[in-house]
Design an enzyme around this catalytic site. Structure first.
Site, mmCIF file in Angstrom:
data_model
loop_
_atom_site.group_PDB
_atom_site.id
_atom_site.type_symbol
_atom_site.label_atom_id
_atom_site.label_comp_id
_atom_site.label_asym_id
_atom_site.label_seq_id
_atom_site.Cartn_x
_atom_site.Cartn_y
_atom_site.Cartn_z
ATOM 1 N N HIS A 5 1.539 3.574 6.998
ATOM 2 C CA HIS A 5 0.871 4.554 6.139
ATOM 3 C C HIS A 5 1.282 5.973 6.518
ATOM 4 C CE1 HIS A 5 -2.719 1.973 4.557
ATOM 5 N NE2 HIS A 5 -1.564 1.619 4.050
ATOM 6 N N ASP A 21 -7.687 5.904 5.516
ATOM 7 C CA ASP A 21 -7.712 4.625 6.227
ATOM 8 C C ASP A 21 -8.890 4.410 7.162
ATOM 9 O OD1 ASP A 21 -5.378 4.179 5.008
ATOM 10 O OD2 ASP A 21 -4.101 4.397 6.755
ATOM 11 N N SER A 42 0.805 -1.215 0.000
ATOM 12 C CA SER A 42 0.000 0.000 0.000
ATOM 13 C C SER A 42 0.840 1.268 0.000
ATOM 14 C CB SER A 42 -0.949 0.000 1.198
ATOM 15 O OG SER A 42 -0.209 -0.022 2.388
#
Lengths: 177, 188
Positions: free
Chosen positions: B94, B132, B54
């Site tokens: 992330h 997210d 990701s």
């Protein structure tokens, strides 16, 4: 002892320490090679609209639509240890409840030196909303173009490529765009 | 092979015990270094291996990340965090998209004058289209207590060994077995 096993062991240990030294040298070289870039950020218009943002909450909340112009020359950031740049435009403001906010409203990944001369005009790609659901009485916002250099090996570094010359206030809420 | 076995017998109990002791020292010092790094960086897991795509094209599966989590520093937008939501098994790597420095509730501030800034964060993977929120398992924001650390350094590919060992457990046992055998048999 000069068995095959010990020879393999010695050779691989030597190779891996050479490799580590080389990688360390490359990652340290980033500090010497990096120069600071130049850029401008100009906000052309801001609208605040009261709307439903289904993704976050079913209640009505203020959404800001920011149009802006970016120009930046990021080519000096590209050297042999630059894998990519993560470029982002950040709004920074304090809302009516005294909460300090930083919100990324636009970003771009730059992977080649040829693409590092940025000229962009457009609007925010991420939803710009306040944590208190309204921009009413929020202080004016600063818009800053920032970058993150992601290396092939070594430390991640951050910097600033441009900033709005003055703070920009949020306009009154409209009921529709 | 038989000769090897004979040589092994000749070594005696003392030598075998010594080898076991050596082996234990290696494992103990490894553990000490790991935990020591954890104390220095204030992160429960200061080195992590990237498990998902990701954050491509910046981080691929098998890359190694070095984290720190200075307790008195606030997180900024653009920082790449590793976070773990309670209930989720795998920590996620992330980037921070939004930070909101909310002031702590009154009771909490009187009870313990903590220097840890109160922040609400929203993150997003560079390679994902949306943020997210779905990954937070019902939470609206990420908070400081969910965060394992901030990515400071990067080393490509090396972590793929652990992914390979997870995907093919036989490899792990074979590697551990040969290492153990070598440690016991090796003279000197």
């Amino acid at each position: 002892m000069h068995s095959i096993l010990s020879r393999i062991n010695n050779a691989s240990a030597f190779l891996s320490s050479c490799m580590m030294a080389l990688l360390l040298a490359i990652s340290l070289s980033s500090f010497i090679l990096t120069e600071s870039p130049t850029g401008q950020v100009a906000i052309s218009s801001i609208k605040v609209v009261s709307s439903h943002a289904r993704r976050y909450s079913s209640k009505k909340q203020d959404l800001a639509f920011v149009h802006f112009n970016l120009t930046a020359d990021l080519t000096p950031l590209f050297h042999w240890n630059t894998k990519q740049l993560f470029l982002y435009l950040e709004a920074e403001y304090e809302n009516s409840k005294g909460v300090k906010n930083e919100v990324v409203i636009w970003d771009r990944i730059v992977r080649r030196k040829e693409d590092a001369n940025i000229k962009f005009a457009g609007k925010n790609s991420y939803m710009f909303r306040d944590i208190s659901t309204t921009f009413k009485n929020s202080a004016s916002a600063n818009y800053t173009l920032k970058y993150n250099i992601m290396p092939y090996v070594g430390l991640l570094t951050y910097g600033e490529a441009g900033k709005t010359t003055e703070e920009i206030a949020f306009p009154a809420t409209q009921s529709r765009l | 092979m038989l000769e090897e076995l004979k040589a092994f017998k000749k070594l005696g109990v003392r030598h075998i015990l010594l080898q076991i002791l050596n082996f234990a020292t290696v494992i103990a010092s490894g553990l000490m270094i790991w935990k020591g790094l954890g104390v220095l960086t204030n992160s429960e897991s200061p080195i992590v291996v990237v498990l998902s795509g990701s954050m491509e094209p910046a981080f691929y599966r098998g890359d190694i990340l070095f984290l720190t989590n200075p307790s008195n520093q606030r997180y900024k937008t653009g920082d790449i965090t590793v976070y773990k939501i309670p209930g989720a098994e795998i920590p996620i790597v992330h980037r921070v998209l939004e930070t909101h420095d909310v002031s702590p509730k009154k009771q909490a501030s009187t009870r313990s004058k903590s220097l840890v800034p109160h922040q609400r964060l929203l993150t997003k993977g560079d390679n994902n289209y949306v943020d997210d929120i779905e990954l937070y398992q019902g939470l609206d924001w990420l908070e400081r207590k969910h965060i394992v650390g901030k990515v400071r350094g990067f080393l490509p590919y090396v972590g793929y060994v652990t992914i390979a060992m997870n995907d093919f457990p036989q490899l792990k046992y074979a590697l551990l077995g040969t290492l153990g055998l070598l440690a016991l048999i090796q003279r000197e």
